[in-house]
Design an enzyme around this catalytic site. Structure first.
Site, PDB file in Angstrom:
ATOM      1  N   GLY A  45       3.498  -7.571   0.526  1.00  0.00           N
ATOM      2  CA  GLY A  45       2.594  -6.599  -0.172  1.00  0.00           C
ATOM      3  C   GLY A  45       2.324  -6.508  -1.575  1.00  0.00           C
ATOM      4  O   GLY A  45       1.426  -6.223  -2.409  1.00  0.00           O
ATOM      5  N   GLU A  99       7.398  -3.268  -6.254  1.00  0.00           N
ATOM      6  CA  GLU A  99       7.158  -2.791  -5.113  1.00  0.00           C
ATOM      7  C   GLU A  99       5.775  -2.502  -4.991  1.00  0.00           C
ATOM      8  O   GLU A  99       5.315  -2.024  -5.853  1.00  0.00           O
ATOM      9  CB  GLU A  99       8.095  -1.883  -4.248  1.00  0.00           C
ATOM     10  CG  GLU A  99       7.778  -1.386  -2.998  1.00  0.00           C
ATOM     11  CD  GLU A  99       7.889  -2.210  -1.929  1.00  0.00           C
ATOM     12  OE1 GLU A  99       7.283  -3.180  -1.785  1.00  0.00           O
ATOM     13  OE2 GLU A  99       8.862  -2.063  -1.064  1.00  0.00           O
ATOM     14  N   ASP A 100       5.065  -2.556  -3.815  1.00  0.00           N
ATOM     15  CA  ASP A 100       3.516  -2.134  -3.497  1.00  0.00           C
ATOM     16  C   ASP A 100       3.490  -0.807  -3.388  1.00  0.00           C
ATOM     17  O   ASP A 100       2.661  -0.082  -3.950  1.00  0.00           O
ATOM     18  CB  ASP A 100       2.691  -3.044  -2.547  1.00  0.00           C
ATOM     19  CG  ASP A 100       3.586  -2.998  -1.337  1.00  0.00           C
ATOM     20  OD1 ASP A 100       4.614  -2.549  -1.277  1.00  0.00           O
ATOM     21  OD2 ASP A 100       2.981  -3.386  -0.266  1.00  0.00           O
ATOM     22  N   ASP A 103       6.976   4.352   0.693  1.00  0.00           N
ATOM     23  CA  ASP A 103       6.457   5.295   2.033  1.00  0.00           C
ATOM     24  C   ASP A 103       7.510   6.259   2.332  1.00  0.00           C
ATOM     25  O   ASP A 103       8.008   7.182   1.699  1.00  0.00           O
ATOM     26  CB  ASP A 103       5.912   4.364   3.181  1.00  0.00           C
ATOM     27  CG  ASP A 103       5.397   5.369   4.260  1.00  0.00           C
ATOM     28  OD1 ASP A 103       5.129   6.429   3.917  1.00  0.00           O
ATOM     29  OD2 ASP A 103       5.055   4.753   5.439  1.00  0.00           O
ATOM     30  N   LYS A 131       4.116   7.702  -2.142  1.00  0.00           N
ATOM     31  CA  LYS A 131       3.805   8.659  -0.965  1.00  0.00           C
ATOM     32  C   LYS A 131       4.757   9.759  -1.054  1.00  0.00           C
ATOM     33  O   LYS A 131       5.717   9.706  -0.112  1.00  0.00           O
ATOM     34  CB  LYS A 131       3.516   8.165   0.480  1.00  0.00           C
ATOM     35  CG  LYS A 131       2.554   7.374   0.733  1.00  0.00           C
ATOM     36  CD  LYS A 131       2.220   7.160   2.083  1.00  0.00           C
ATOM     37  CE  LYS A 131       1.241   5.986   2.418  1.00  0.00           C
ATOM     38  NZ  LYS A 131       1.349   5.404   3.966  1.00  0.00           N
ATOM     39  N   PHE A 152      -2.785   6.136   5.267  1.00  0.00           N
ATOM     40  CA  PHE A 152      -2.532   4.793   5.203  1.00  0.00           C
ATOM     41  C   PHE A 152      -3.665   4.226   4.362  1.00  0.00           C
ATOM     42  O   PHE A 152      -4.884   4.476   4.257  1.00  0.00           O
ATOM     43  CB  PHE A 152      -2.980   4.339   6.765  1.00  0.00           C
ATOM     44  CG  PHE A 152      -2.319   2.902   6.714  1.00  0.00           C
ATOM     45  CD1 PHE A 152      -1.145   2.423   7.036  1.00  0.00           C
ATOM     46  CD2 PHE A 152      -3.202   1.931   6.755  1.00  0.00           C
ATOM     47  CE1 PHE A 152      -0.763   0.914   6.904  1.00  0.00           C
ATOM     48  CE2 PHE A 152      -2.967   0.492   6.987  1.00  0.00           C
ATOM     49  CZ  PHE A 152      -1.826   0.258   7.076  1.00  0.00           C
ATOM     50  N   ASP A 159      -1.799  -4.480   3.585  1.00  0.00           N
ATOM     51  CA  ASP A 159      -2.561  -4.965   4.818  1.00  0.00           C
ATOM     52  C   ASP A 159      -2.693  -3.991   5.969  1.00  0.00           C
ATOM     53  O   ASP A 159      -1.894  -2.968   5.842  1.00  0.00           O
ATOM     54  CB  ASP A 159      -1.859  -6.140   5.465  1.00  0.00           C
ATOM     55  CG  ASP A 159      -0.396  -5.631   6.027  1.00  0.00           C
ATOM     56  OD1 ASP A 159       0.326  -5.119   5.286  1.00  0.00           O
ATOM     57  OD2 ASP A 159      -0.123  -6.182   7.255  1.00  0.00           O
ATOM     58  N   ARG A 165      -5.899  -7.783   2.858  1.00  0.00           N
ATOM     59  CA  ARG A 165      -5.193  -7.596   1.516  1.00  0.00           C
ATOM     60  C   ARG A 165      -5.870  -8.287   0.415  1.00  0.00           C
ATOM     61  O   ARG A 165      -5.529  -8.010  -0.877  1.00  0.00           O
ATOM     62  CB  ARG A 165      -4.018  -8.769   1.601  1.00  0.00           C
ATOM     63  CG  ARG A 165      -2.861  -8.512   2.492  1.00  0.00           C
ATOM     64  CD  ARG A 165      -1.684  -9.330   2.572  1.00  0.00           C
ATOM     65  NE  ARG A 165      -0.994  -9.268   3.666  1.00  0.00           N
ATOM     66  CZ  ARG A 165       0.227  -8.671   3.747  1.00  0.00           C
ATOM     67  NH1 ARG A 165       0.657  -7.551   2.887  1.00  0.00           N
ATOM     68  NH2 ARG A 165       0.950  -8.764   4.830  1.00  0.00           N
TER      69      ARG A 165
END
Ligand code: 5GP
Length: 175
Positions: A45, A99-100, A103, A131, A152, A159, A165
Site C-alpha cells: 500500500g 506506512e500508508d 487502522d 483511523k 474504508f 486497494d 491503487r
C-alpha cells in the site's frame, strides 16, 4: 469511482495529499538533519506515498522494503502475514518506517516488534493516514498525514481486493 462491485466518493485530492507530504518531509528533514536515515516502506500500500515522500527528502538516506499483509477485502484479519521480511542490517541506524494507513495498529505493532533487540539507534513511523477510532494497540506514530474516520478508503496505493491503487487522489467508500 467504481472499484469492482463498490462505489467510492472523492475524499482527499491530489493537491491535498502532495501538500501534506511536503509538510511531513520538511519535518523529517529538520528532525534528521546530519543523520543518514534508513527508510523502510511497508508494501504494497505505501509504494506511492514512499515514492513521493522520498522525492521531498533532502538527507543522505537509504530506502528498503518489507511486505506484509493483514487485510482481506475490507477487513483486518487480526493476523499479520510477513511476505518479505527485513533483510537490512539496522544496527545503529535511524529507521523511519513508511506506512500508508494505520487502522487497528496490528501491522505496525508487529513491525515495531521486529526492531526490538536489533540495536537500532531509533525507530519512528510516518503514516499518511490513521483511523484513530480503530486503533487498538498502544503504538506511537510520530508523523501523521491525515486523521480520518473509520471508513474504508482506496486510491493512491491503497486497494480494494487488489484493485483501485492507481489513482492520484484518495476515495472513501460510499455509505
Ligand atoms: P492494521 O494492521 O493497522 O489494522 O491495518 C493496516 C493495513 O490494513 C494497511 O497497511 C492497509 O494495507 C490495510 N488497511 C487498513 N485500513 C484500510 C482502508 O481503509 N483501505 C485500504 N485499502 N486498506 C486498509
Amino acid at each position: 469511482m467504481k472499484v469492482k462491485d463498490k462505489e467510492f466518493i472523492s475524499y482527499l485530492s491530489e493537491g491535498e495529499i502532495q501538500n501534506k507530504i511536503k509538510g511531513l518531509a520538511n519535518q523529517i528533514n529538520k528532525d534528521y538533519k546530519e543523520t543518514k536515515p534508513l527508510f523502510i516502506a511497508i508494501l504494497n500500500g505505501s509504494f506511492m506515498f514512499a515514492s513521493d515522500l522520498l522525492k521531498e527528502i533532502n538527507l543522505d538516506c537509504e530506502i528498503s522494503f518489507m511486505k506484509l499483509s493483514s487485510y482481506e477485502e475490507m477487513n483486518s484479519t487480526g493476523t499479520v502475514r510477513e511476505l518479505i521480511g527485513l533483510t537490512e542490517n539496522v544496527f545503529k541506524r535511524n529507521v523511519i518506517i513508511i506506512e500508508d494507513i494505520v487502522d487497528t495498529g496490528n501491522t505496525m505493532k508487529n513491525v515495531l516488534e521486529q526492531f526490538k533487540d536489533r540495536g537500532v539507534k531509533s525507530v519512528e513511523v510516518v503514516s499518511l493516514l490513521i483511523k484513530p477510532e480503530a486503533v487498538v494497540n498502544d503504538i506511537e506514530i510520530k508523523y501523521i498525514g491525515f486523521e480520518i474516520p473509520n471508513k474504508f478508503v482506496v486510491g493512491y496505493g491503497l486497494d480494494y481486493d487488489g484493485f483501485g491503487r492507481n489513482t492520484k487522489a484518495i476515495y472513501q467508500l460510499k455509505s
